[in-house]
Each structure stands twice: as structure tokens, then as C-alpha cells.
Scaffold this motif. Structure first.
Motif, PDB file in Angstrom:
ATOM      1  N   PHE A 233      43.082 103.949   1.060  1.00 46.49           N
ATOM      2  CA  PHE A 233      43.704 102.772   1.663  1.00 46.49           C
ATOM      3  C   PHE A 233      45.203 102.746   1.366  1.00 46.49           C
ATOM      4  O   PHE A 233      46.027 102.532   2.263  1.00 46.49           O
ATOM      5  CB  PHE A 233      43.026 101.502   1.139  1.00 46.49           C
ATOM      6  N   ILE A 234      45.577 103.011   0.123  1.00 45.17           N
ATOM      7  CA  ILE A 234      46.992 103.001  -0.281  1.00 45.17           C
ATOM      8  C   ILE A 234      47.768 104.107   0.439  1.00 45.17           C
ATOM      9  O   ILE A 234      48.897 103.905   0.890  1.00 45.17           O
ATOM     10  CB  ILE A 234      47.112 103.154  -1.821  1.00 45.17           C
TER      11      ILE A 234
ATOM     12  N   LEU B 286      48.620 100.793  10.470  1.00 41.75           N
ATOM     13  CA  LEU B 286      47.954  99.498  10.390  1.00 41.75           C
ATOM     14  C   LEU B 286      46.848  99.522   9.347  1.00 41.75           C
ATOM     15  O   LEU B 286      46.026 100.445   9.333  1.00 41.75           O
ATOM     16  CB  LEU B 286      47.298  99.144  11.739  1.00 41.75           C
ATOM     17  N   LYS B 287      46.814  98.507   8.496  1.00 41.07           N
ATOM     18  CA  LYS B 287      45.710  98.417   7.542  1.00 41.07           C
ATOM     19  C   LYS B 287      45.529  96.983   7.075  1.00 41.07           C
ATOM     20  O   LYS B 287      46.456  96.172   7.105  1.00 41.07           O
ATOM     21  CB  LYS B 287      45.926  99.358   6.356  1.00 41.07           C
ATOM     22  N   MET B 288      44.285  96.687   6.676  1.00 38.87           N
ATOM     23  CA  MET B 288      43.957  95.359   6.156  1.00 38.87           C
ATOM     24  C   MET B 288      42.756  95.486   5.231  1.00 38.87           C
ATOM     25  O   MET B 288      41.985  96.436   5.338  1.00 38.87           O
ATOM     26  CB  MET B 288      43.639  94.382   7.294  1.00 38.87           C
TER      27      MET B 288
ATOM     28  N   MET C 240      45.986 103.662  14.506  1.00 37.96           N
ATOM     29  CA  MET C 240      44.650 103.358  14.005  1.00 37.96           C
ATOM     30  C   MET C 240      44.715 102.322  12.874  1.00 37.96           C
ATOM     31  O   MET C 240      45.583 102.375  12.025  1.00 37.96           O
ATOM     32  CB  MET C 240      43.990 104.630  13.472  1.00 37.96           C
ATOM     33  N   LEU C 241      43.775 101.375  12.902  1.00 36.72           N
ATOM     34  CA  LEU C 241      43.671 100.360  11.854  1.00 36.72           C
ATOM     35  C   LEU C 241      42.673 100.836  10.811  1.00 36.72           C
ATOM     36  O   LEU C 241      41.530 101.179  11.142  1.00 36.72           O
ATOM     37  CB  LEU C 241      43.197  99.037  12.475  1.00 36.72           C
ATOM     38  N   LEU C 242      43.089 100.866   9.565  1.00 28.86           N
ATOM     39  CA  LEU C 242      42.182 101.209   8.467  1.00 28.86           C
ATOM     40  C   LEU C 242      41.797  99.920   7.740  1.00 28.86           C
ATOM     41  O   LEU C 242      42.659  99.133   7.358  1.00 28.86           O
ATOM     42  CB  LEU C 242      42.836 102.184   7.482  1.00 28.86           C
ATOM     43  N   VAL C 243      40.497  99.735   7.554  1.00 26.58           N
ATOM     44  CA  VAL C 243      39.980  98.532   6.910  1.00 26.58           C
ATOM     45  C   VAL C 243      39.364  98.909   5.569  1.00 26.58           C
ATOM     46  O   VAL C 243      38.452  99.745   5.506  1.00 26.58           O
ATOM     47  CB  VAL C 243      38.921  97.840   7.798  1.00 26.58           C
ATOM     48  N   TYR C 244      39.890  98.297   4.520  1.00 32.62           N
ATOM     49  CA  TYR C 244      39.274  98.477   3.198  1.00 32.62           C
ATOM     50  C   TYR C 244      38.244  97.372   3.001  1.00 32.62           C
ATOM     51  O   TYR C 244      38.517  96.191   3.237  1.00 32.62           O
ATOM     52  CB  TYR C 244      40.314  98.404   2.067  1.00 32.62           C
ATOM     53  N   THR C 245      37.052  97.774   2.554  1.00 32.72           N
ATOM     54  CA  THR C 245      36.015  96.791   2.234  1.00 32.72           C
ATOM     55  C   THR C 245      35.169  97.320   1.092  1.00 32.72           C
ATOM     56  O   THR C 245      35.096  98.539   0.882  1.00 32.72           O
ATOM     57  CB  THR C 245      35.143  96.480   3.475  1.00 32.72           C
ATOM     58  N   HIS C 246      34.533  96.417   0.368  1.00 37.88           N
ATOM     59  CA  HIS C 246      33.734  96.837  -0.795  1.00 37.88           C
ATOM     60  C   HIS C 246      32.423  97.495  -0.390  1.00 37.88           C
ATOM     61  O   HIS C 246      31.827  98.237  -1.162  1.00 37.88           O
ATOM     62  CB  HIS C 246      33.464  95.650  -1.729  1.00 37.88           C
ATOM     63  N   LYS C 247      31.979  97.229   0.855  1.00 36.76           N
ATOM     64  CA  LYS C 247      30.712  97.816   1.308  1.00 36.76           C
ATOM     65  C   LYS C 247      30.741  97.963   2.822  1.00 36.76           C
ATOM     66  O   LYS C 247      30.980  96.986   3.540  1.00 36.76           O
ATOM     67  CB  LYS C 247      29.544  96.908   0.890  1.00 36.76           C
ATOM     68  N   ILE C 248      30.527  99.169   3.321  1.00 40.60           N
ATOM     69  CA  ILE C 248      30.530  99.417   4.777  1.00 40.60           C
ATOM     70  C   ILE C 248      29.094  99.268   5.282  1.00 40.60           C
ATOM     71  O   ILE C 248      28.213 100.025   4.902  1.00 40.60           O
ATOM     72  CB  ILE C 248      31.080 100.817   5.091  1.00 40.60           C
ATOM     73  N   THR C 249      28.882  98.264   6.110  1.00 39.44           N
ATOM     74  CA  THR C 249      27.531  97.977   6.621  1.00 39.44           C
ATOM     75  C   THR C 249      27.503  98.110   8.146  1.00 39.44           C
ATOM     76  O   THR C 249      28.545  98.043   8.800  1.00 39.44           O
ATOM     77  CB  THR C 249      27.102  96.545   6.249  1.00 39.44           C
TER      78      THR C 249
ATOM     79  N   LYS D 242      38.943 102.406  11.525  1.00 43.73           N
ATOM     80  CA  LYS D 242      38.150 103.165  10.561  1.00 43.73           C
ATOM     81  C   LYS D 242      38.005 102.349   9.291  1.00 43.73           C
ATOM     82  O   LYS D 242      38.758 101.398   9.060  1.00 43.73           O
ATOM     83  CB  LYS D 242      38.795 104.518  10.267  1.00 43.73           C
ATOM     84  N   PHE D 243      37.052 102.747   8.446  1.00 44.34           N
ATOM     85  CA  PHE D 243      36.706 101.955   7.263  1.00 44.34           C
ATOM     86  C   PHE D 243      36.735 102.837   6.021  1.00 44.34           C
ATOM     87  O   PHE D 243      36.420 104.027   6.081  1.00 44.34           O
ATOM     88  CB  PHE D 243      35.306 101.342   7.430  1.00 44.34           C
ATOM     89  N   THR D 244      37.085 102.222   4.904  1.00 43.28           N
ATOM     90  CA  THR D 244      37.051 102.951   3.632  1.00 43.28           C
ATOM     91  C   THR D 244      36.685 101.992   2.506  1.00 43.28           C
ATOM     92  O   THR D 244      36.980 100.798   2.568  1.00 43.28           O
ATOM     93  CB  THR D 244      38.400 103.630   3.329  1.00 43.28           C
TER      94      THR D 244
END
Length: 433
Positions: A38-39, A44-46, A1-10, A30-32
Motif C-alpha cells: 500500500f505504501i 490512487l489509494k485509500m 488504478m485505485l489500490l484499496v488497503y483492507t484488513h480482510k479481502i472478502t 485492486k486490493f491488498t
């Protein structure tokens, strides 16, 4: 699974990432917005935001996926290796362009909501598109960009086993006119006869009466050939029948004729059957509902797929009507006179309603080749060459090729000479490596 860090999930962000990661690359995503989550993630993560957190895989985000509504965007399209890109990201980003914002722009058909010149039927034309103006219409750029992301992920996470998808074909056969001469009724037959005589079309007059008297098969009645082709394929064709009322734009035979109904039923035994919505059903949901119920009564199945007459779309209303009637598949997204990728992708995708800012249940199956678009190439060799180029582009990204042909395309009429072999070429491309 790819985890995506973002400042705002829209909604825009989750919609676009799911198309690129899940539908194209077959990666769960998935998003966080929590740095600690995230750490802690060990696969997989970006990060997709304005600044990297540390030295993780980072793509600098454009504002588009964090905005609401529609604005006039300043877009600069630039060359990028074997493709083109826009929304450049700067040096610190692991990709030179924000492929997610650019993909959303193409998938949502953002440009079709902006002011543009329509054709005589009120359609958005290829020449109005960013892809045509910057010469990337002939490439499924969203899929190409997705594989560039995949390459970067592979470099960062070499131990991860990335899934592979395979090339598919989804042939669509449109049936706006079931027969050329037969079952037209007395008045239309008399009118056609006088028309042939008045225009000195004596050869056509001879064919008309040879068919009406049963000596010859109607030229548009190609269904035996189509079903024979279907029997030799392990994927289903989508065959769309027009059953709307006779009008200036729609001239099929009446759905009250038993032979027409039994034809639809027999085709449905072998292929998927859907509705070719009539011209007036585009703007009137009550007409669309009536046609839907008629088709369901004939096939004894819920109607799954629709294609609008003349490939006409009025966004977002055309798609909202399909959603309201619980129709889940559309085959209208494409250009009538140009081969290529109207939405930038050769992967079916969900319709995103820009006014409501929500992903809908409607799956759009964009088509990449309409038989009429091939007519502009003079020789059969030329047609074949352009078709093979298109297939090659789709195969390179293991996408889904959706061509639209008509039942009369396979007739023996002069303008359609060689189209049976072009359709066969498409079918055979599924068996090639």
C-alpha cells in the motif's frame, strides 16, 4: 488504478468496490492487506478498515462486508447534503457514511431476504423497502455516493485524469399479449364475443369484428411503430416475447402459429429479442428451459435476456435458475407501481448470492419506470413531469435509464393515450446534452 488497503479481502468487499469503482466510475481497482504494498503504490489509494494507517484517504468500514449470511441490521438513515446515507463512520473518516456497506445492502437486496409482507402475487413491494420508508427511492443513491467518493479522490489526487461515462437508455418492450383480437382461436373468440355482449360492450364488439375481418389493425399490433422508432435510434431496444403455454396468468397466442413466429423473427432483425418467462416458469426450471429452447429455435441465437411475468422474483431461486440455464441478463428488478430505484442504482450490476457468498455471472438490469406506474398520474403533463424528474436524476450520474413499456402501451386504447409521446420523450433524452 485505485489500490484499496483492507484488513480482510472478502467476496462482498470485492463485489461492492468493483460496482462502485469500475462500473460507475470506470476506475480499475485492486486490493491488498499488506501495508508495504500500500505504501509503495504511487497512484490512487485509500484504506477501508477500522483505523487509518497514517494520513491516507480513509473510509471507516462497517462490519457488513466482513460478515457471512444475513442478520437483522440496525439502520439509521440520515440526511447527507443532496442525498441520504446510512452506516455512519465517525469523524476521522473522509466520508461520513460507509457507502460500500450501504451499497452492498441495496445491491444484494439484503432486505428482501429479511421477513416482509408480500403483495397478492407474492412480490416484495416498494412500501416494504428502506428507500421508500426513508424517501430516497427516487434517487440512484449508489451512483450518487460513488460520485461523492470520486470528488474526495479528485481532491486528494488532482493530477489524476478521471474517466467520464455518458448517459444511456435501454428501452424494454414487454410482449405478454401480441394481439388483442387476432389469432386467439375459435373458442377464445366466441368467449370474447359473448363477453362483449354480456357486458354490453358493443363498441368493443364492433372493433373485434372489424379487426377479425381485416378492416382494422389489431390495437395491440404496434410492432411497425416500434420498429420505426428503433430505426431512428443508434441503441437497441430489448423486446421480450411471452411464448409460454396458455394459463390463468399468461394469455398470449400459441407459439405454433406461423404468423407469431415470423413476427418474432422480423423484430429480431432490428432489435434485441429476449424471453418474457411465463408465470409458472418462475418456480419450475424445466418450464423455463422449455421456453428458452423454443425461443432459441425461433431466433437461431442463444437466449441472453429474460424478464419474469408480473415482475415477480423469488430470491435467490429465480436468479439461480437463470444462471443454471446460462442466461446472462435479467430485466425483472423494479417496482410495478412506483417509479424509482429498487436496488439503489441506475447502473447494471451482477447478482450476488447471499447464501453462497459469491458474485454470479448474471447481470441484473434494474428498471426504473414501468408504464403501469405512470397511470397513477392523472394528466399527461403530470406523467411527463415525473418522467423528466427521473431522467434528470439518472443524467446527473451519467447512468443507464431502463424503462419498461408494453406493446399495447402504444395502442389507441383510452388508458394509454399519450404514451407514445412519453416513450418518444425518453428516446429523445439520449440526444440532449
Amino acid at each position: 488504478m485505485l489500490l484499496v488497503y483492507t484488513h480482510k479481502i472478502t467476496p462482498r468487499l470485492t463485489y461492492t468496490f468493483k460496482h462502485i469503482c469500475k462500473r460507475i466510475l470506470d476506475l480499475d481497482v485492486k486490493f491488498t492487506s499488506k501495508v508495504e504494498d500500500f505504501i509503495a503504490h504511487d497512484s490512487l489509494k485509500m484504506s477501508y478498515t477500522k483505523q487509518p494507517l497514517s494520513n491516507e484517504l480513509f473510509i471507516r468500514s462497517h462490519n457488513l462486508l466482513f460478515e457471512h449470511g444475513i442478520s437483522d441490521l440496525d439502520i439509521s438513515v440520515q440526511p447527507w447534503e443532496n442525498t441520504k446515507g446510512f452506516f455512519s463512520t465517525g469523524e476521522r473518516s473522509d466520508l461520513p457514511f460507509d457507502i460500500f456497506a450501504a451499497s452492498f445492502y441495496l445491491l444484494s437486496r439484503y432486505e428482501e431476504y429479511l421477513p416482509h409482507v408480500k403483495d397478492d402475487f407474492g412480490r416484495f413491494t416498494a412500501k416494504e423497502s428502506l428507500a421508500y420508508k426513508h424517501r430516497f427511492l427516487s434517487q440512484p443513491v449508489v451512483d450518487v455516493w460513488a460520485y461523492k467518493l470520486c470528488d474526495v479522490l479528485r481532491d486528494r489526487f488532482p493530477e489524476f485524469d478521471f474517466p467520464n461515462r455518458s448517459y444511456k437508455i435501454q428501452p424494454v418492450i414487454d410482449v405478454p399479449t401480441t394481439f388483442y383480437f387476432r389469432k386467439k382461436g375459435l373458442l377464445r373468440t366466441i368467449g370474447g364475443t359473448f363477453g362483449d355482449v354480456g357486458r354490453l360492450k358493443f363498441k368493443q364488439l364492433y372493433h373485434r369484428y372489424s379487426v377479425l375481418m381485416g378492416f382494422k389493425r389489431d390495437p395491440y399490433d404496434t410492432f411497425k411503430w416500434i420498429i420505426n422508432k428503433q430505426k431512428h435510434c443508434d441503441f437497441k431496444f430489448m423486446i421480450l416475447f411471452l411464448i409460454g403455454d396458455y394459463s390463468t396468468y399468461d394469455k398470449n397466442i400459441s407459439v405454433n402459429k406461423k404468423e407469431f413466429v415470423s413476427l418474432i423473427k422480423s423484430v429480431a432483425d432490428y432489435s434485441n429479442v429476449g424471453l418474457k418467462a411465463s408465470y409458472f416458469a418462475l418456480d419450475d426450471i424445466s418450464i423455463l428451459k422449455k421456453e428458452k429452447l423454443k425461443m432459441e429455435a425461433i431466433t437461431n441465437r442463444d437466449l441472453q435476456a429474460v424478464r419474469h411475468s408480473f415482475s415477480k422474483l423469488n430470491l435467490p431461486q429465480s436468479y439461480r435458475n437463470l444462471i443454471e440455464l446460462e442466461i446472462h441478463q435479467d430485466y425483472t428488478m423494479g417496482y410495478i407501481d412506483t417509479l424509482g430505484f429498487r436496488a439503489g442504482t441506475c447502473t447494471p450490476f451482477q447478482f450476488y448470492d447471499l447464501d453462497y457468498e459469491v458474485q454470479t455471472p448474471l447481470q441484473i438490469n434494474p428498471y426504473h419506470c414501468l408504464d403501469f406506474a405512470l397511470l397513477k398520474y392523472q394528466s399527461e403533463l403530470d406523467k411527463k413531469e415525473h418522467l423528466q424528474k427521473l431522467i434528470k436524476e439518472i443524467k446527473e450520474v451519467n447512468g443507464t435509464f431502463t424503462p419498461v413499456f408494453h406493446n399495447y402501451t402504444f395502442s389507441n386504447l383510452d388508458r394509454w393515450n399519450g404514451f407514445r409521446s412519453l416513450f418518444t420523450l425518453i428516446l429523445e433524452s439520449a440526444d440532449e446534452g
